[in-house]
Scaffold this motif. Structure first.
Motif, PDB file in Angstrom:
ATOM      1  N   UNK A  83       1.001  -1.226  -0.070  1.00 19.38           N
ATOM      2  CA  UNK A  83       0.047  -0.177  -0.087  1.00 19.38           C
ATOM      3  C   UNK A  83       0.927   1.268   0.068  1.00 19.38           C
ATOM      4  N   UNK A  84       0.236   2.263  -0.564  1.00 14.93           N
ATOM      5  CA  UNK A  84       1.227   3.545  -0.564  1.00 14.93           C
ATOM      6  C   UNK A  84       0.707   4.241   0.633  1.00 14.93           C
ATOM      7  N   UNK A  85      -0.252   4.030   1.384  1.00 18.29           N
ATOM      8  CA  UNK A  85      -0.629   4.762   2.670  1.00 18.29           C
ATOM      9  C   UNK A  85       0.318   4.021   3.724  1.00 18.29           C
ATOM     10  N   UNK A  86       0.641   4.871   5.052  1.00 20.10           N
ATOM     11  CA  UNK A  86       1.196   4.317   6.066  1.00 20.10           C
ATOM     12  C   UNK A  86       0.694   3.091   6.456  1.00 20.10           C
ATOM     13  N   UNK A  87       1.577   1.982   6.941  1.00 25.81           N
ATOM     14  CA  UNK A  87       1.132   0.937   7.317  1.00 25.81           C
ATOM     15  C   UNK A  87       0.230   0.959   8.735  1.00 25.81           C
TER      16      UNK A  87
ATOM     17  N   UNK B  51       5.654   7.627  10.194  1.00 15.21           N
ATOM     18  CA  UNK B  51       4.323   8.030   9.783  1.00 15.21           C
ATOM     19  C   UNK B  51       3.347   6.451  10.082  1.00 15.21           C
ATOM     20  N   UNK B  52       3.865   5.478  10.341  1.00 12.82           N
ATOM     21  CA  UNK B  52       3.100   4.440  10.492  1.00 12.82           C
ATOM     22  C   UNK B  52       1.871   4.750  11.593  1.00 12.82           C
ATOM     23  N   UNK B  53       0.810   3.973  11.250  1.00 13.83           N
ATOM     24  CA  UNK B  53      -0.144   4.217  12.288  1.00 13.83           C
ATOM     25  C   UNK B  53       0.039   3.043  13.265  1.00 13.83           C
TER      26      UNK B  53
ATOM     27  N   UNK C 190      -1.251   4.803  19.307  1.00 16.64           N
ATOM     28  CA  UNK C 190      -2.589   5.091  19.698  1.00 16.64           C
ATOM     29  C   UNK C 190      -2.728   3.750  20.652  1.00 16.64           C
ATOM     30  N   UNK C 191      -3.666   4.078  21.558  1.00 11.55           N
ATOM     31  CA  UNK C 191      -4.226   3.026  22.563  1.00 11.55           C
ATOM     32  C   UNK C 191      -5.615   2.734  22.082  1.00 11.55           C
ATOM     33  N   UNK C 192      -5.743   1.299  22.135  1.00  9.55           N
ATOM     34  CA  UNK C 192      -7.037   0.564  21.705  1.00  9.55           C
ATOM     35  C   UNK C 192      -7.582  -0.030  22.674  1.00  9.55           C
TER      36      UNK C 192
ATOM     37  N   UNK D 250      -6.825   7.233  13.166  1.00  4.67           N
ATOM     38  CA  UNK D 250      -5.736   7.045  12.331  1.00  4.67           C
ATOM     39  C   UNK D 250      -5.469   8.549  11.195  1.00  4.67           C
ATOM     40  N   UNK D 251      -5.910   9.531  11.685  1.00  7.61           N
ATOM     41  CA  UNK D 251      -5.756  10.589  11.159  1.00  7.61           C
ATOM     42  C   UNK D 251      -4.496  11.049  11.425  1.00  7.61           C
ATOM     43  N   UNK D 252      -3.783  10.740  12.619  1.00  7.47           N
ATOM     44  CA  UNK D 252      -2.483  10.892  13.068  1.00  7.47           C
ATOM     45  C   UNK D 252      -1.728   9.526  13.422  1.00  7.47           C
ATOM     46  N   UNK D 253      -0.343   9.622  13.290  1.00  8.16           N
ATOM     47  CA  UNK D 253       0.465   8.371  13.515  1.00  8.16           C
ATOM     48  C   UNK D 253       0.127   7.843  14.967  1.00  8.16           C
ATOM     49  N   UNK D 254       0.103   8.734  15.959  1.00  7.24           N
ATOM     50  CA  UNK D 254      -0.005   8.176  17.362  1.00  7.24           C
ATOM     51  C   UNK D 254      -0.914   9.361  18.118  1.00  7.24           C
ATOM     52  N   UNK D 255      -0.949   9.045  19.567  1.00  8.38           N
ATOM     53  CA  UNK D 255      -1.560   9.859  20.332  1.00  8.38           C
ATOM     54  C   UNK D 255      -2.993   9.778  20.917  1.00  8.38           C
TER      55      UNK D 255
END
Length: 225
Positions: free
Chosen positions: A8-12, A108-110, A137-139, A170-175
């Motif tokens: 994929x061209x999008x971040x993993x 840039x990875x999610x 991110x935390x889920x 997933x609009x951002x890589x983390x946080x």
């Protein structure tokens, strides 16, 4: 460890699902599959802890728990048995593991750390909890039938971080923080599985068949302390 290659061209989109996996059971594996589906993940790293900081030592050494995890995963797409904590000295801090994954996948990875509701309630007591959000991110895998007020320290830690859906996460890589209810909530306890094994009870349909066969062949958990 094998190298991940994305088409994929999008971040993993990558998740860390840690635990002792002592032993891995169908609840662990089904949760990992449904997590990958719900968040459209490229890969879920299932990572056995060598020295969990907030609980007692596991019943089996790390290399045996990792071997059982690999048997349980088999050829399941997107699930990966990850040995990085098994080979790291010192306590198995999640922040260090996330830093390793972040280095591997890029800024840039999610990156997601998935954890159960009970673990989430203790998050403020973890090692470097703010660093977790700087890296990923935390889920939180919710228990739909369970509600408990959050402690003040936890409320402060997650203040302003919670989002309502994966797209916002997933609009951002983390946080960010997302609470997620999985379709199948399999109430299987590794503690109860070990107890059954210790007393010769049946663990059929609690463990993957390959894991059950290996445990029986090696006589694992029969003399657990």
């Amino acid at each position: 460890m094998d190298t991940f290659v994305s088409d994929s061209v999008s971040p993993p989109r990558v998740a860390m699902l840690g635990g002792t996996f002592d032993p891995v059971h169908l609840g662990h594996l089904r949760s990992a599959v449904e997590l990958a589906e719900a968040l459209d993940l490229d890969r879920v790293h299932m990572i056995p802890a060598q020295r969990p900081p907030l609980r007692g030592a596991p019943g089996l050494p790390g290399h045996q728990r990792l071997a059982l995890l690999r048997l349980g995963i088999g050829d399941t797409p997107r699930l990966h048995a990850d040995d990085r904590e098994i080979h790291r000295d010192g306590p198995s801090y999640s922040a260090d593991t996330l830093a390793s994954l972040r280095d591997e996948y890029g800024e840039q990875a999610r990156l997601v750390m998935a954890l159960g509701h009970d673990a989430f309630l203790k998050l403020a007591d973890w090692h470097q909890p703010q660093r977790l959000f700087a890296l990923a991110h935390l889920v939180v895998l919710e228990r739909p039938d369970h509600y408990q007020p959050l402690a003040p320290a936890l409320r402060e830690l997650i203040d302003g971080r919670e989002v309502d859906d994966p797209a916002a996460l997933f609009a951002a890589p983390a946080g960010g923080l997302l609470r997620l209810s999985l379709e199948s909530r399999m109430a299987i306890s590794a503690t109860a599985v070990r107890e059954r094994l210790r007393h010769g009870g049946s663990v059929r349909y609690l463990l993957p068949e390959a894991v059950e066969r290996e445990i029986m062949a090696l006589g694992l958990y029969r003399h657990e302390r």
